[in-house]
Design a protein around this motif. Structure first.
Motif, PDB file in Angstrom:
ATOM      1  N   ASN A   1       0.855  -1.202   0.000  1.00  0.00           N
ATOM      2  CA  ASN A   1       0.000   0.000   0.000  1.00  0.00           C
ATOM      3  C   ASN A   1       0.886   1.245   0.000  1.00  0.00           C
ATOM      4  O   ASN A   1       2.086   1.163   0.224  1.00  0.00           O
ATOM      5  CB  ASN A   1      -0.999   0.003   1.172  1.00  0.00           C
ATOM      6  N   LYS A   2       0.246   2.391  -0.254  1.00  0.00           N
ATOM      7  CA  LYS A   2       1.011   3.631  -0.447  1.00  0.00           C
ATOM      8  C   LYS A   2       1.804   4.035   0.797  1.00  0.00           C
ATOM      9  O   LYS A   2       2.931   4.484   0.700  1.00  0.00           O
ATOM     10  CB  LYS A   2       0.049   4.769  -0.829  1.00  0.00           C
ATOM     11  N   ASN A   3       1.176   3.848   1.988  1.00  0.00           N
ATOM     12  CA  ASN A   3       1.870   4.283   3.210  1.00  0.00           C
ATOM     13  C   ASN A   3       3.131   3.468   3.461  1.00  0.00           C
ATOM     14  O   ASN A   3       4.182   4.004   3.816  1.00  0.00           O
ATOM     15  CB  ASN A   3       0.928   4.192   4.423  1.00  0.00           C
TER      16      ASN A   3
ATOM     17  N   VAL B   1       5.813   4.652   1.049  1.00  0.00           N
ATOM     18  CA  VAL B   1       6.469   5.913   1.428  1.00  0.00           C
ATOM     19  C   VAL B   1       7.451   5.659   2.573  1.00  0.00           C
ATOM     20  O   VAL B   1       8.579   6.155   2.549  1.00  0.00           O
ATOM     21  CB  VAL B   1       5.428   6.999   1.818  1.00  0.00           C
TER      22      VAL B   1
ATOM     23  N   GLU C   1      -0.411   5.456  -8.828  1.00  0.00           N
ATOM     24  CA  GLU C   1      -0.850   6.201  -7.634  1.00  0.00           C
ATOM     25  C   GLU C   1       0.308   6.383  -6.663  1.00  0.00           C
ATOM     26  O   GLU C   1       0.490   7.446  -6.079  1.00  0.00           O
ATOM     27  CB  GLU C   1      -1.980   5.430  -6.928  1.00  0.00           C
ATOM     28  N   THR C   2       1.114   5.322  -6.535  1.00  0.00           N
ATOM     29  CA  THR C   2       2.254   5.356  -5.608  1.00  0.00           C
ATOM     30  C   THR C   2       3.293   6.378  -6.057  1.00  0.00           C
ATOM     31  O   THR C   2       3.833   7.130  -5.238  1.00  0.00           O
ATOM     32  CB  THR C   2       2.898   3.942  -5.534  1.00  0.00           C
TER      33      THR C   2
ATOM     34  N   LYS D   1       2.761   9.040  -7.789  1.00  0.00           N
ATOM     35  CA  LYS D   1       2.218  10.385  -7.498  1.00  0.00           C
ATOM     36  C   LYS D   1       2.438  10.716  -6.023  1.00  0.00           C
ATOM     37  O   LYS D   1       2.901  11.805  -5.686  1.00  0.00           O
ATOM     38  CB  LYS D   1       0.697  10.399  -7.767  1.00  0.00           C
ATOM     39  N   HIS D   2       2.108   9.752  -5.175  1.00  0.00           N
ATOM     40  CA  HIS D   2       2.214   9.947  -3.731  1.00  0.00           C
ATOM     41  C   HIS D   2       3.666  10.245  -3.332  1.00  0.00           C
ATOM     42  O   HIS D   2       3.930  11.163  -2.552  1.00  0.00           O
ATOM     43  CB  HIS D   2       1.708   8.665  -3.059  1.00  0.00           C
TER      44      HIS D   2
ATOM     45  N   GLN E   1       4.817  13.676  -4.779  1.00  0.00           N
ATOM     46  CA  GLN E   1       4.181  14.783  -4.048  1.00  0.00           C
ATOM     47  C   GLN E   1       4.794  14.948  -2.660  1.00  0.00           C
ATOM     48  O   GLN E   1       4.690  15.999  -2.048  1.00  0.00           O
ATOM     49  CB  GLN E   1       2.670  14.544  -3.938  1.00  0.00           C
ATOM     50  N   ASN E   2       5.402  13.867  -2.165  1.00  0.00           N
ATOM     51  CA  ASN E   2       6.071  13.950  -0.860  1.00  0.00           C
ATOM     52  C   ASN E   2       7.566  14.227  -0.997  1.00  0.00           C
ATOM     53  O   ASN E   2       8.346  13.999  -0.067  1.00  0.00           O
ATOM     54  CB  ASN E   2       5.831  12.654  -0.070  1.00  0.00           C
TER      55      ASN E   2
END
Ligand code: KIV
Length: 278
Positions: A92-94, A97, A122-123, A125-126, A129-130
């Motif tokens: 998952n994305k969290n 990251v 999606e990942t 992008k995440h 963006q971070n």
């Protein structure tokens, strides 16, 4: 100071070819960096060439962190990319990251991940963006070796090339600053390179890519389990290591090593005292 992603982007605009090599340890990274390579990749290929695993899927996040920090200590000028290992970015994305941040804390300036599924887009992008620079990886993606049925050329027909182009554009729009194209026919890689505004880095993808990457153990001739058709071998380090080890054994066995110059000596007074202990 290390290269940054803006400089790498500028190379594409200026038509200057981008050089990339992998490194897995401090001393090799230091030499490669001194030679002026633009980017160094702590590739998950280290699973095979440095750790002897069968596939890149065998390496863990903890192992990638150890090698990334070792390489980082040897890099002054190149932009350092670390591969996100298998299962470190597919959950998952969290979680992704968190793992990416650990690689950055270990010294990487950017991370690379394979594929272009909806979750990956999606990942990316995440992550971007971070503030985490991301390199994509398309064509032959070693982590999917089981699904791809072996080391096979990807994009053998025009339709498949347009699909890879679509995927590369998705990665670009999601924020990737470069994309690795692996084992794609040269004309296909040329088409993709022309469609993208970010640099393509080829490996087995011909000369029209914006840059080239190779596994350092392949160019050095150190890894002998297999030699990819696209790798140019500049040396045969495994033969050099073999003959050096042979010479060392022979010198020890024949008592030629160590010599007096290679030993520490007691001064005369202490030598005499030692004699008197007998
Ligand atoms: O792991 C690696 O070394 C790579 C290169 C082959 C691009 O991903």
């Amino acid at each position: 100071m290390r290269n940054n992603i803006q400089k790498i982007q500028k190379y594409k605009e200026e038509g200057k070819k981008i050089t990339v090599l992998t490194a897995y340890d401090y001393s090799t990274a230091k030499c490669i960096d001194k030679a002026g390579v633009d980017m160094i990749l702590v590739g998950d290929s280290l699973a095979q060439v440095a750790l002897g695993y069968q596939n890149t899927t065998d390496i863990s996040m903890d192992e990638m962190l150890i090698f990334t920090s070792a390489v980082s200590r040897g890099v002054e000028n190149a932009l350092l990319i670390a591969d996100m290992p298998f299962m470190s970015f597919q959950i998952n994305k969290n979680e992704t990251v968190k793992n990416a941040c650990e690689l950055i804390k270990a010294g990487a300036n950017a991370i690379k991940l394979e594929g272009s599924s909806d979750l990956i887009i999606e990942t990316v992008k995440h992550l971007t963006q971070n503030g985490i620079p991301v390199v994509g990886h398309l064509g032959f993606t070693p982590m999917s070796i089981n699904a791809l049925g072996g080391h096979k050329i990807q994009g053998k027909d025009a339709k498949r090339i347009t699909e890879i182009t679509e995927d590369a554009l998705k990665l670009q729009n999601a924020g990737c600053f470069a994309v690795v194209l692996e084992m794609v026919p040269a004309q296909g890689a040329k088409y993709i390179t022309q469609k993208l505004s970010i640099p393509t880095i080829g490996i087995g993808a011909g000369r029209f890519c914006d840059g080239q990457v190779l596994v350092s153990d392949d160019i050095l001739g150190k890894y002998d389990r297999f030699k990819p058709k696209f790798a140019r071998q500049y040396s045969s380090l495994k033969d050099i290591i073999y003959s050096v080890a042979k010479a060392y054994c022979s010198d020890v066995e024949s008592e030629v090593f160590p010599s007096e110059e290679e030993s520490f000596a007691l001064n005369e007074a202490e030598k005499e005292k030692l004699e008197n202990f007998r």
